[in-house]
Scaffold this active site. Structure first.
Site, PDB file in Angstrom:
ATOM      1  N   ASN A 130     -20.058   0.071   5.213  1.00  0.00           N
ATOM      2  CA  ASN A 130     -20.858  -0.913   4.485  1.00  0.00           C
ATOM      3  C   ASN A 130     -20.810  -2.192   5.307  1.00  0.00           C
ATOM      4  OD1 ASN A 130     -21.982  -2.773   2.771  1.00  0.00           O
ATOM      5  ND2 ASN A 130     -20.406  -2.622   1.178  1.00  0.00           N
ATOM      6  N   LYS A 139     -22.276  -4.849   4.873  1.00  0.00           N
ATOM      7  CA  LYS A 139     -22.486  -6.060   4.062  1.00  0.00           C
ATOM      8  C   LYS A 139     -23.514  -6.955   4.759  1.00  0.00           C
ATOM      9  CE  LYS A 139     -18.036  -5.364   1.966  1.00  0.00           C
ATOM     10  NZ  LYS A 139     -16.863  -5.886   1.306  1.00  0.00           N
ATOM     11  N   GLU A 164     -19.340  -6.916  -5.263  1.00  0.00           N
ATOM     12  CA  GLU A 164     -19.937  -8.186  -4.817  1.00  0.00           C
ATOM     13  C   GLU A 164     -21.287  -8.401  -5.500  1.00  0.00           C
ATOM     14  OE1 GLU A 164     -19.518  -7.419  -0.621  1.00  0.00           O
ATOM     15  OE2 GLU A 164     -17.347  -7.627  -0.837  1.00  0.00           O
ATOM     16  N   GLY A 182     -11.669  -6.796   1.303  1.00  0.00           N
ATOM     17  CA  GLY A 182     -11.678  -7.919   2.239  1.00  0.00           C
ATOM     18  C   GLY A 182     -10.420  -8.767   2.195  1.00  0.00           C
TER      19      GLY A 182
END
Ligand code: 13P
Length: 251
Positions: free
Chosen positions: A9, A11, A97, A173
């Site tokens: 991913n 992001k 998120e 993260g």
């Protein structure tokens, strides 16, 4: 037997030149890995690039989000049908998120889910608790609520094309990973919810772990019997780390 799946991913990261290098390096390194399926979920503007540079036999691709609407007057949104045009095999839905930064409720996640399964793309449905919820003893209740929303709306046929991802918010993260035992326990819980719909199906659906997975912890996490792969953020931006995580499946 569930084939392990490692999904990057990206992001909101990437530029054309950097992506080209990353995709070339991943493609070059994939040769020896046969027991694992790989995919990358890129930002929308780069899906054309990804679909040109990757060979889907070796690495498939997908998006990180999708509109809850079909094509029409929804300025700024991207429909599931558009993602089909770019050969997307997966779409991440309900990432924490999206839930926390963009206010996505369980109801919105379900609307997106229904749009995606209608096209034949496989949704990767993310569930996970915050640190506050975990410390309050609410982790299972939160996962249950997020899952039931989808399970109540989905048919067995739709679920058979679905991937779930357990992503504890406190591990995303942060460098702080769930221990293999903690992750395995939650994956078993997730599979139990799937088994309430259909026991056979529960044995076939893949449940990925996401949250600071990296080469140094991937082997132990992926060795857990109910962890069927990883959803990789930061480490998917480095070909060496992404490939090392994929190689950990075989080790
Ligand atoms: P990190 O691997 O950077 O913790 O991100 C995990 C994640 O959110 C994948 O969807």
């Amino acid at each position: 037997m569930r084939k392990k799946l490692i999904v990057g991913n990206w992001k909101m990261n990437g530029r054309l030149a950097d992506n080209a290098q990353l995709l070339a390096d991943v493609s070059d390194g994939i040769g020896a890995l046969s027991d694992v399926e790989l995919a990358v979920c890129a930002p929308y503007p780069y899906l054309a690039q990804v679909s040109t540079l990757l060979n889907p036999v070796h690495v498939s691709w997908g998006a990180q989000d999708v509109s809850r609407y079909a094509d029409g007057a929804y300025t700024g949104d991207v429909s599931a049908e558009m993602l089909c045009d770019f050969g997307c095999r997966f779409v991440i839905i309900g990432h924490s998120e999206r839930r926390s930064c963009f206010g996505e409720s369980d109801a919105i996640v379900v609307e997106k889910y229904k749009r995606v399964v209608a096209t034949g793309i496989s949704p990767i449905v993310c569930v996970g608790e915050t640190i506050h919820e975990r410390e309050s003893g609410l982790a299972n209740a939160v996962i249950l609520r997020q899952m039931v929303a989808v399970l109540d709306a989905a048919s067995v046929n739709e679920l058979s094309r679905t991937v779930f991802a357990y992503e504890p918010v406190w591990a995303i993260g942060t460098g702080r990973t769930a221990t293999p035992a903690q992750a395995q326990e939650m994956h078993v819980f997730i599979r139990q919810q799937l088994a309430r719909v259909d026991a056979d199906l529960a044995q076939r659906i893949r449940v990925l772990y996401g949250g600071s997975m990296k080469p140094s912890n991937a082997t132990e996490l992926l060795a857990q019997s109910d962890i069927d792969g990883g959803l990789i953020g930061g480490a998917s931006l480095l070909a060496k780390d992404f490939l090392a995580i994929a190689a950990a499946v075989n080790s």
